[in-house]
Design a protein around this motif. Structure first.
Motif, PDB file in Angstrom:
ATOM      1  N   VAL A 147      -4.214  -3.470   8.333  1.00 59.20           N
ATOM      2  CA  VAL A 147      -5.019  -4.276   9.247  1.00 59.20           C
ATOM      3  C   VAL A 147      -4.352  -4.238  10.620  1.00 59.20           C
ATOM      4  O   VAL A 147      -3.238  -4.723  10.789  1.00 59.20           O
ATOM      5  N   ARG A 148      -5.044  -3.640  11.580  1.00 61.19           N
ATOM      6  CA  ARG A 148      -4.499  -3.563  12.943  1.00 61.19           C
ATOM      7  C   ARG A 148      -5.560  -4.055  13.917  1.00 61.19           C
ATOM      8  O   ARG A 148      -6.457  -3.320  14.298  1.00 61.19           O
ATOM      9  N   HIS A 149      -5.478  -5.314  14.269  1.00 64.09           N
ATOM     10  CA  HIS A 149      -6.450  -5.909  15.184  1.00 64.09           C
ATOM     11  C   HIS A 149      -5.786  -7.098  15.861  1.00 64.09           C
ATOM     12  O   HIS A 149      -5.196  -7.961  15.175  1.00 64.09           O
ATOM     13  N   PRO A 150      -5.857  -7.210  17.183  1.00 64.42           N
ATOM     14  CA  PRO A 150      -5.127  -8.271  17.888  1.00 64.42           C
ATOM     15  C   PRO A 150      -5.589  -9.678  17.550  1.00 64.42           C
ATOM     16  O   PRO A 150      -4.802 -10.628  17.697  1.00 64.42           O
ATOM     17  N   ASP A 151      -6.840  -9.840  17.112  1.00 61.69           N
ATOM     18  CA  ASP A 151      -7.366 -11.191  16.855  1.00 61.69           C
ATOM     19  C   ASP A 151      -7.396 -11.546  15.376  1.00 61.69           C
ATOM     20  O   ASP A 151      -7.902 -12.601  15.007  1.00 61.69           O
ATOM     21  N   ILE A 152      -6.888 -10.661  14.528  1.00 62.78           N
ATOM     22  CA  ILE A 152      -6.937 -10.885  13.084  1.00 62.78           C
ATOM     23  C   ILE A 152      -5.531 -11.120  12.552  1.00 62.78           C
ATOM     24  O   ILE A 152      -4.614 -10.341  12.806  1.00 62.78           O
ATOM     25  N   ARG A 153      -5.361 -12.211  11.828  1.00 63.84           N
ATOM     26  CA  ARG A 153      -4.099 -12.509  11.155  1.00 63.84           C
ATOM     27  C   ARG A 153      -4.195 -12.098   9.701  1.00 63.84           C
ATOM     28  O   ARG A 153      -5.272 -12.126   9.101  1.00 63.84           O
ATOM     29  N   SER A 154      -3.061 -11.748   9.117  1.00 63.66           N
ATOM     30  CA  SER A 154      -3.080 -11.358   7.707  1.00 63.66           C
ATOM     31  C   SER A 154      -1.818 -11.835   7.011  1.00 63.66           C
ATOM     32  O   SER A 154      -0.778 -12.049   7.649  1.00 63.66           O
ATOM     33  N   LEU A 155      -1.937 -12.019   5.698  1.00 63.74           N
ATOM     34  CA  LEU A 155      -0.802 -12.384   4.861  1.00 63.74           C
ATOM     35  C   LEU A 155      -0.734 -11.410   3.693  1.00 63.74           C
ATOM     36  O   LEU A 155      -1.731 -11.196   2.999  1.00 63.74           O
ATOM     37  N   PRO A 156       0.425 -10.797   3.452  1.00 68.60           N
ATOM     38  CA  PRO A 156       0.544  -9.942   2.266  1.00 68.60           C
ATOM     39  C   PRO A 156       0.554 -10.805   1.011  1.00 68.60           C
ATOM     40  O   PRO A 156       1.201 -11.861   0.970  1.00 68.60           O
ATOM     41  N   LEU A 157      -0.181 -10.379   0.001  1.00 70.33           N
ATOM     42  CA  LEU A 157      -0.256 -11.118  -1.250  1.00 70.33           C
ATOM     43  C   LEU A 157       0.507 -10.418  -2.375  1.00 70.33           C
ATOM     44  O   LEU A 157       1.162 -11.061  -3.186  1.00 70.33           O
ATOM     45  N   HIS A 158       0.417  -9.087  -2.373  1.00 73.57           N
ATOM     46  CA  HIS A 158       0.944  -8.369  -3.534  1.00 73.57           C
ATOM     47  C   HIS A 158       1.203  -6.915  -3.157  1.00 73.57           C
ATOM     48  O   HIS A 158       0.358  -6.281  -2.511  1.00 73.57           O
ATOM     49  N   VAL A 159       2.361  -6.400  -3.532  1.00 73.96           N
ATOM     50  CA  VAL A 159       2.665  -4.984  -3.358  1.00 73.96           C
ATOM     51  C   VAL A 159       2.227  -4.262  -4.621  1.00 73.96           C
ATOM     52  O   VAL A 159       2.769  -4.504  -5.704  1.00 73.96           O
ATOM     53  N   GLU A 160       1.227  -3.417  -4.473  1.00 74.70           N
ATOM     54  CA  GLU A 160       0.599  -2.759  -5.616  1.00 74.70           C
ATOM     55  C   GLU A 160       1.160  -1.350  -5.801  1.00 74.70           C
ATOM     56  O   GLU A 160       1.217  -0.562  -4.860  1.00 74.70           O
ATOM     57  N   GLU A 161       1.575  -1.048  -7.013  1.00 77.21           N
ATOM     58  CA  GLU A 161       2.042   0.297  -7.328  1.00 77.21           C
ATOM     59  C   GLU A 161       0.842   1.231  -7.481  1.00 77.21           C
ATOM     60  O   GLU A 161      -0.195   0.843  -8.009  1.00 77.21           O
ATOM     61  N   VAL A 162       0.982   2.457  -7.019  1.00 73.78           N
ATOM     62  CA  VAL A 162      -0.048   3.483  -7.176  1.00 73.78           C
ATOM     63  C   VAL A 162       0.423   4.461  -8.253  1.00 73.78           C
ATOM     64  O   VAL A 162       1.570   4.937  -8.219  1.00 73.78           O
ATOM     65  N   PHE A 163      -0.450   4.742  -9.207  1.00 68.78           N
ATOM     66  CA  PHE A 163      -0.139   5.605 -10.340  1.00 68.78           C
ATOM     67  C   PHE A 163      -0.933   6.905 -10.274  1.00 68.78           C
ATOM     68  O   PHE A 163      -1.976   6.971  -9.619  1.00 68.78           O
ATOM     69  N   LEU A 164      -0.460   7.907 -11.006  1.00 69.45           N
ATOM     70  CA  LEU A 164      -1.250   9.103 -11.242  1.00 69.45           C
ATOM     71  C   LEU A 164      -1.957   8.919 -12.577  1.00 69.45           C
ATOM     72  O   LEU A 164      -1.306   8.727 -13.612  1.00 69.45           O
ATOM     73  N   ALA A 165      -3.287   8.931 -12.556  1.00 70.32           N
ATOM     74  CA  ALA A 165      -4.082   8.769 -13.774  1.00 70.32           C
ATOM     75  C   ALA A 165      -4.491  10.140 -14.296  1.00 70.32           C
ATOM     76  O   ALA A 165      -4.998  10.978 -13.536  1.00 70.32           O
ATOM     77  N   VAL A 166      -4.264  10.355 -15.598  1.00 76.97           N
ATOM     78  CA  VAL A 166      -4.628  11.626 -16.234  1.00 76.97           C
ATOM     79  C   VAL A 166      -5.344  11.326 -17.543  1.00 76.97           C
ATOM     80  O   VAL A 166      -5.158  10.248 -18.126  1.00 76.97           O
TER      81      VAL A 166
END
Length: 298
Positions: A147-166
């Motif tokens: 999120v890159r916007h001067p008028d928008i605030r954000s809060l991180p909630l969760h660091v999500e792991e990315v997997f390789l699905a096979v």
């Protein structure tokens, strides 16, 4: 002049297309056209330049749009303040998100505690989310995209792991952890070119030293899982659902570090009701607790 006329006008002005506006508003196009014409008659000037189905705001329309948008925002703020006077339990919360996977469980638990709170949820792309929140149409949007916007605030909630699905029968399915470079020669199922998730996935592959060969491009994660199960290719997916649920093998990526940050964002100038603030705080606490449980069970 009616509030409904203003709402319809703002939607048409944003989309610049009668058919698309009618679809978004869930009304018949002739009814929408008639409403806009009646508004123009009330004002005594045309608001649009019409070119077939495509329409453009003229100088009158651009001047009126600013006032109409401000009027609707003030009325919406008034509604939320009245709801606050009635207490948290009668609040209404507007959300925009790209998919429901991350939100399904905390939303269910929040509604169990506050059954009279009403949610209005729209699913949209990142670009649409930013436009929606800029127009002050939602309280929050939830996304794993930057999120890159001067008028928008954000809060991180969760660091999500990315997997390789096979698929379960794939040559890599016997592993629990791999280096992403081991999948360099595979066919990939991914999002459409330009989709923020696909940009992130491409970057992970670039760090692993290859460019993914994408054979199928889709718009939603459910379709990606279906195509991987059917043997069309492998895919980079998030952690929301387990291998058992997806009927796939999810391989943890040892190298490079593949992570996405799930966050809640809002327009800083928007009035947030007690219900909206309570929901935001609930999500922060839910994911903080969820992270602690993940640590203790790992």
């Amino acid at each position: 002049m009616e509030m409904l006329q203003l709402k319809y006008f703002v939607t048409v002005a944003r989309l610049e297309h009668m058919t698309k506006a009618a679809e978004e508003l869930h009304i018949a196009q002739p009814a929408l056209s008639k409403t806009i014409s009646r508004l123009e008659e009330n004002l005594g000037v045309p608001l649009f330049e019409r070119q077939g189905r495509q329409i453009r705001l003229n100088p009158y329309g651009r001047a009126f749009l600013a006032k109409a948008t401000a009027a609707l925002q003030l009325l919406e703020e008034g509604r939320r303040e009245v709801e606050d006077l009635a207490g948290l339990e009668h609040g209404r919360i507007h959300l925009a998100l790209s998919n429901m996977e991350q939100l399904r469980e905390p939303l269910r638990l929040f509604l169990r505690e506050h059954p009279k709170v009403n949610f209005h949820i729209i699913q949209s792309s990142m670009e649409d989310m930013v436009q929606t929140i800029e127009h002050n149409e939602v309280d929050f949007f939830l996304t794993s995209m930057p999120v890159r916007h001067p008028d928008i605030r954000s809060l991180p909630l969760h660091v999500e792991e990315v997997f390789l699905a096979v698929p379960p029968t794939h040559r890599l399915a016997g592993n629990n952890r791999i280096r992403l470079s081991e999948a360099a020669g595979e066919s990939f199922v991914g999002y459409k070119e330009g989709h923020p998730y696909q940009k992130m996935n491409n970057e992970f592959c670039k760090q692993a030293g290859f460019q993914p060969k994408v054979v199928c491009e889709v718009e939603d994660p459910g379709t990606i899982a279906d195509l991987v199960r059917s043997g069309f290719g492998v895919a980079l997916i998030g952690e929301c659902r387990s291998s058992e649920e997806l009927k796939l093998k999810k391989l943890s990526i040892q190298e490079p570090l593949a992570r996405r940050v799930f966050q809640i964002a809002w327009l800083e100038s928007r009035y947030l009701s007690k219900a909206a603030i309570s929901f935001r705080d609930y999500l922060v606490e839910y994911y903080a607790d969820h992270g602690k449980r993940d640590i203790t069970t790992s």
